[in-house]
Motif scaffolding. Structure first.
Motif, PDB file in Angstrom:
ATOM      1  N   THR A 117       4.944  10.998   6.461  1.00 38.40           N
ATOM      2  CA  THR A 117       4.232  12.256   6.605  1.00 38.40           C
ATOM      3  C   THR A 117       3.772  12.403   8.046  1.00 38.40           C
ATOM      4  O   THR A 117       3.483  11.422   8.728  1.00 38.40           O
ATOM      5  CB  THR A 117       3.000  12.305   5.680  1.00 38.40           C
ATOM      6  OG1 THR A 117       2.243  11.121   5.863  1.00 38.40           O
ATOM      7  CG2 THR A 117       3.409  12.446   4.245  1.00 38.40           C
ATOM      8  N   GLY A 118       3.722  13.638   8.467  1.00 40.71           N
ATOM      9  CA  GLY A 118       3.221  13.952   9.800  1.00 40.71           C
ATOM     10  C   GLY A 118       1.997  14.831   9.681  1.00 40.71           C
ATOM     11  O   GLY A 118       1.284  14.800   8.679  1.00 40.71           O
ATOM     12  N   GLY A 142       0.833  -1.207   0.000  1.00 39.07           N
ATOM     13  CA  GLY A 142       0.000   0.000   0.000  1.00 39.07           C
ATOM     14  C   GLY A 142       0.861   1.247   0.000  1.00 39.07           C
ATOM     15  O   GLY A 142       1.738   1.415  -0.837  1.00 39.07           O
ATOM     16  N   ASN A 143       0.602   2.127   0.992  1.00 37.67           N
ATOM     17  CA  ASN A 143       1.383   3.357   1.068  1.00 37.67           C
ATOM     18  C   ASN A 143       2.615   3.202   1.963  1.00 37.67           C
ATOM     19  O   ASN A 143       3.280   4.169   2.287  1.00 37.67           O
ATOM     20  CB  ASN A 143       0.511   4.522   1.552  1.00 37.67           C
ATOM     21  CG  ASN A 143       0.010   4.319   2.964  1.00 37.67           C
ATOM     22  OD1 ASN A 143      -0.430   3.238   3.332  1.00 37.67           O
ATOM     23  ND2 ASN A 143       0.062   5.362   3.757  1.00 37.67           N
ATOM     24  N   SER A 146      -5.529   9.663   2.214  1.00 39.39           N
ATOM     25  CA  SER A 146      -5.420  10.856   3.063  1.00 39.39           C
ATOM     26  C   SER A 146      -4.118  11.624   2.829  1.00 39.39           C
ATOM     27  O   SER A 146      -3.845  12.618   3.502  1.00 39.39           O
ATOM     28  CB  SER A 146      -5.535  10.461   4.534  1.00 39.39           C
ATOM     29  OG  SER A 146      -4.494   9.577   4.879  1.00 39.39           O
ATOM     30  N   GLY A 147      -3.286  11.141   1.882  1.00 43.11           N
ATOM     31  CA  GLY A 147      -2.051  11.842   1.540  1.00 43.11           C
ATOM     32  C   GLY A 147      -0.846  11.426   2.358  1.00 43.11           C
ATOM     33  O   GLY A 147       0.189  12.075   2.313  1.00 43.11           O
ATOM     34  N   ASN A 148      -0.954  10.346   3.115  1.00 41.80           N
ATOM     35  CA  ASN A 148       0.152   9.887   3.966  1.00 41.80           C
ATOM     36  C   ASN A 148       0.983   8.810   3.285  1.00 41.80           C
ATOM     37  O   ASN A 148       0.505   8.122   2.395  1.00 41.80           O
ATOM     38  CB  ASN A 148      -0.393   9.340   5.286  1.00 41.80           C
ATOM     39  CG  ASN A 148      -1.075  10.408   6.100  1.00 41.80           C
ATOM     40  OD1 ASN A 148      -0.663  11.555   6.109  1.00 41.80           O
ATOM     41  ND2 ASN A 148      -2.145  10.037   6.776  1.00 41.80           N
TER      42      ASN A 148
END
Length: 154
Positions: free
Chosen positions: A125-126, A40-41, A80-82
């Motif tokens: 990402t945070g 996945g991510n 969600s962009g992470n």
């Protein structure tokens, strides 16, 4: 007595030169990306000769993130962009699962699909658009403006 002092000074000097040479060799090695495993991510990147210092690791990422994106198509963002990328020391290579704590990769259909768990660096990402760099004893937060903040583990 003077001869012993001179010998001690020469020995200290030679030891210092050897340590400096070893440190230079460590810092000038080329990082080798052995393999990339994705879920996945999340991506696991197996590396050899990764930089030793925190600054070296972060600098290497900043210099090579575009190449990694182009060549390996990571990071892949979640809805969600992470994203998370973990860099693992490839060490002695792939091993069977065995009884020790190992990181195994389900995308490999062989018995030897695991490595020793030796995470050397991670990027993720945070909050907002912050990027988090995790090293052995700290997390560095890179703000959108490029400011880098170090948070030590307690």
């Amino acid at each position: 007595m003077r001869v012993k002092k001179k010998q001690a000074i020469v020995l200290i000097f030679l030891t210092g030169c050897m340590l400096l040479g070893y440190w230079l060799w460590l810092s000038l090695r080329t990082v080798e990306i052995v393999a990339v495993h994705e879920d996945g991510n999340h991506a696991s990147v197996l590396v050899k000769a990764f930089p030793v210092t925190d600054k070296g690791k972060i600098s290497w990422w900043l210099k090579n993130k575009d190449m990694i994106k182009d060549k390996y198509n990571i990071p892949k963002l979640s809805s969600s962009g992470n994203f998370t990328i973990v860099f693992w020391d490839f060490g002695d290579g792939y091993k069977e699962e065995g009884k020790y704590d190992r990181r195994c990769f389900s995308d490999m259909k062989t018995k030897a699909n695991c490595i020793a768990k030796n995470r050397v660096f991670s990027v993720e990402t945070g909050r907002g658009s912050d990027i988090l760099f995790t090293v052995s004893d700290a997390i560095y937060i890179m703000k959108k403006n490029g400011e880098l903040i170090k948070n030590k583990y307690k």
